[in-house]
Design an enzyme around this catalytic site. Structure first.
Site, PDB file in Angstrom:
ATOM      1  N   SER A   1     -31.331 -19.891 -47.173  1.00  0.00           N
ATOM      2  CA  SER A   1     -29.850 -20.506 -46.572  1.00  0.00           C
ATOM      3  C   SER A   1     -29.347 -21.345 -47.722  1.00  0.00           C
ATOM      4  CB  SER A   1     -30.346 -21.360 -45.581  1.00  0.00           C
ATOM      5  OG  SER A   1     -29.013 -21.493 -44.718  1.00  0.00           O
TER       6      SER A   1
ATOM      7  N   ASP B   1     -29.398 -11.736 -39.003  1.00  0.00           N
ATOM      8  CA  ASP B   1     -28.726 -13.007 -39.494  1.00  0.00           C
ATOM      9  C   ASP B   1     -27.197 -12.783 -39.752  1.00  0.00           C
ATOM     10  OD1 ASP B   1     -27.871 -15.293 -40.924  1.00  0.00           O
ATOM     11  OD2 ASP B   1     -29.323 -14.874 -42.371  1.00  0.00           O
TER      12      ASP B   1
ATOM     13  N   HIS C   1     -30.757 -15.930 -38.480  1.00  0.00           N
ATOM     14  CA  HIS C   1     -30.816 -16.452 -39.784  1.00  0.00           C
ATOM     15  C   HIS C   1     -32.262 -17.500 -39.999  1.00  0.00           C
ATOM     16  CE1 HIS C   1     -29.301 -18.514 -43.230  1.00  0.00           C
ATOM     17  NE2 HIS C   1     -29.527 -19.779 -42.722  1.00  0.00           N
TER      18      HIS C   1
END
Lengths: 392, 392
Positions: free
Chosen positions: A165, A331, A364
């Site tokens: 991320s 995601d 995610h």
């Protein structure tokens, strides 16, 4: 939560911000951090954790970069929450990032609230918290700060930089800013720029914090209050984006919370509501609201290609780094197409790159969870890179 | 906005809630609305608009059901905002729902704030606003209220019921609650139940409103304030879910707002931020915060199959209604799989059903926008149904 309990949360935050439960490197007036905003930040400090032992060649260092709400406590019990490190599934003795073999460093980002200088830190000149007088920071600033830490630790270059991320954004920025210092790079569930939809979700979170009257235009620490409700709302909204529709359906569906029928009230009738409220309130105990503003902003500003006439491949041209890019099928915050764009640019730039898309419904957040395929791919990538680098 | 301006917004809302710019049907103590919450609501009223002329056979009436933040002003200028009706592209002289041919009715839902009884309405017994003493309502309650209106207007059955999103939920509920009264049904961009993810997004919005100290546990009207910031945050978050990632990318991308470079501040640097802030603040001027709580809750409770042992097909068994179900490829709030589930259940129940999935990048909001395929499909469906019903 009583008035008293709330005050004690406020003081925990000031204490971790200035005097964290981590080693700290301090940089004085002659060692400013040069920020993209045009500010020379000094003095400043960076808090970090290390695991394992640096070898004689200083060739086995792995830098782990944390995500938006992460911190340096990647593989040890968290000093505020008491929970295990956020990536202990990946990092530790015998784990894919084996602390018996590698020297692992993880530092709190600049703008953070767990010991690296940020808006909750005390200004030397005024003795009060920075609050909104703290300059805006970028992902590149985070990486600059990490590079100064790595210098200070006497490590000329890193065997690997890894993160998911926002951590993955830092990995990419490391490879662009300091290509010769990164032997291998492992960006996971990330993108080379933040999308309009992601900026939009961040903006809602920021507005939720700023709408809380206890935010006090950022001066809540001075005034002994805390915009906890606003921060909780921000976290609840963001948390939905970390999951997937199918995971929410599988975990919660329309199940009711400890009751046989709806209450016809605004109580948390559904389990998903109760779960989200818990996510919001527990986050408030460990994170500084202004830090949330700064770090989300840093992600929004991230766009590597912007410095290269919009051509991402140019950013990576001639990169000596070997990459493994990973994404997750469910995601939707950093979908696989964002990872593919990175892979295409790396290919076009002539870099060495592998790509793994992992089938999962966990969204995610999969990068933080028990994903055997991710562990296997990371282990294989690092093993091969270690052979190439001559690490025993 | 000044203190003074804010007060005038508050009084506009009270006025539209009790005495709207629409015809109203009033139901006295002997005509209560029987709510799913177990409450007999009386007295109560329903505000509505009509367009076109009811034919002699009373066979050409089309009921339009509005979505979460919609109202009865479907094809006329809005009395508060001054904007065109929210579905003037679909409804009007010569439009697919041709007001030269059909008699179109659209009513504000129960729990709403534009003239039908809701939490902003005045209680007859206390003379103050209902606020949170208003009973929770369901989609089935909205449909019951509409059925009492249609009775009052002397219309035995409807040629068609049409609506998108929450409007589509009402369409489905009409077909289940009053199958003999619905000749044709056109549910668009909807589902037979609200998903966990959708409940989650609604819960964040409700928490944003309730976190606003001016919400005053729902009693803001009595106290002369308004939780406008909380409502704006709720709207901003919800608005993202009405669009699509690709539409946001196409419309805004990472474009900056009237500036060449980022300001390194928390100003609305990006166009998407400025757009969202506008969506939030303009919504506050036309919608009651407590209504937002009630109507989102009604959507969350919606699950047609729950009354039929979880078997949606049983809800539609032997339905005499002809259906056209429509969805949009980029709608992630009510994705095509939700529409397919409806179609499968209708097929299994032996109903007559057509299905159209429209290719668009405009997301959920596509049903409100200029979508020629939607218009053509609606026109074709209604033309064929009119022939079958013998409407000239």
């Amino acid at each position: 939560m009583s008035e008293h309990a709330l005050r004690s949360v406020v003081s925990i935050h000031r204490s971790e911000a200035d005097d964290p439960t981590s080693p700290v490197q301090r940089f004085g007036p002659d060692e400013p951090l040069m920020l993209d905003a045009g500010v020379a930040l000094a003095p400043w400090q960076i808090a970090y954790q290390t695991y394992g032992t640096l070898n004689e060649d200083r060739s086995n260092a792995i830098l782990v970069c944390h995500a938006l709400t992460g911190d340096q406590h990647v593989a040890n019990r968290h000093p505020v929450t008491g929970k295990p490190g956020w990536w202990e599934t990946l990092i530790g003795p015998g784990r894919p990032i084996d602390t018996g073999r590698y020297f692992v460093i993880c530092a709190n980002v600049i703008g953070g609230c767990l010991g690296t200088t940020g808006p909750a830190s005390t200004r030397q000149d005024t003795g009060g918290p920075w609050a909104l007088d703290f300059p805006l920071v970028t992902i590149r600033d985070m990486v600059r700060a990490q590079a100064m830490l790595v210098d200070r630790l006497g490590i000329p270059n890193l065997f690997c930089v890894v993160g998911g991320s926002m951590g993955g954004m830092q990995v990419l920025q490391w490879a662009v800013s300091y290509p010769e210092r990164v032997f291998a790079a492992l960006p996971i569930a990330t993108g080379a720029r933040h999308s309009a939809q992601n900026i939009a979700f961040h903006e809602v979170g920021r507005q939720a914090i700023m709408a809380d009257p206890d935010w006090r235009r950022g001066r809540y620490l001075d005034e002994g209050v805390r915009p906890g409700k606003g921060l909780a709302v921000a976290r609840m909204g963001a948390h939905i984006t970390y999951l997937s529709e199918s995971a929410l359906h599988r975990k919660f569906g329309r199940s009711l919370q400890n009751r046989a029928a709806p209450t016809f009230s605004f109580d948390a009738d559904f389990q998903i509501e109760s779960y989200l409220r818990h996510q919001g309130s527990s986050f408030v105990e460990r994170f500084d609201p202004n830090s949330y503003l700064y770090v989300t902003r840093a992600m929004d500003y991230f766009d590597i290609a912007a410095d290269y006439d919009g051509q991402l491949a140019r950013a990576f041209r001639g990169s000596p780094t070997r990459f493994l890019v990973m994404s997750f099928t469910s995601d939707w915050l950093f979908p696989t197409r964002d990872s593919r764009a990175i892979v295409h640019a790396l290919n076009a730039g002539g870099a060495q790159v592998g790509f793994v898309e992992i089938e999962t419904d966990k969204g995610h957040d999969a990068f933080l969870l028990d994903e055997p395929e991710m562990f296997a791919a990371a282990r294989g990538f690092l093993d091969a890179a270690a052979v190439a680098r001559g690490i025993a």
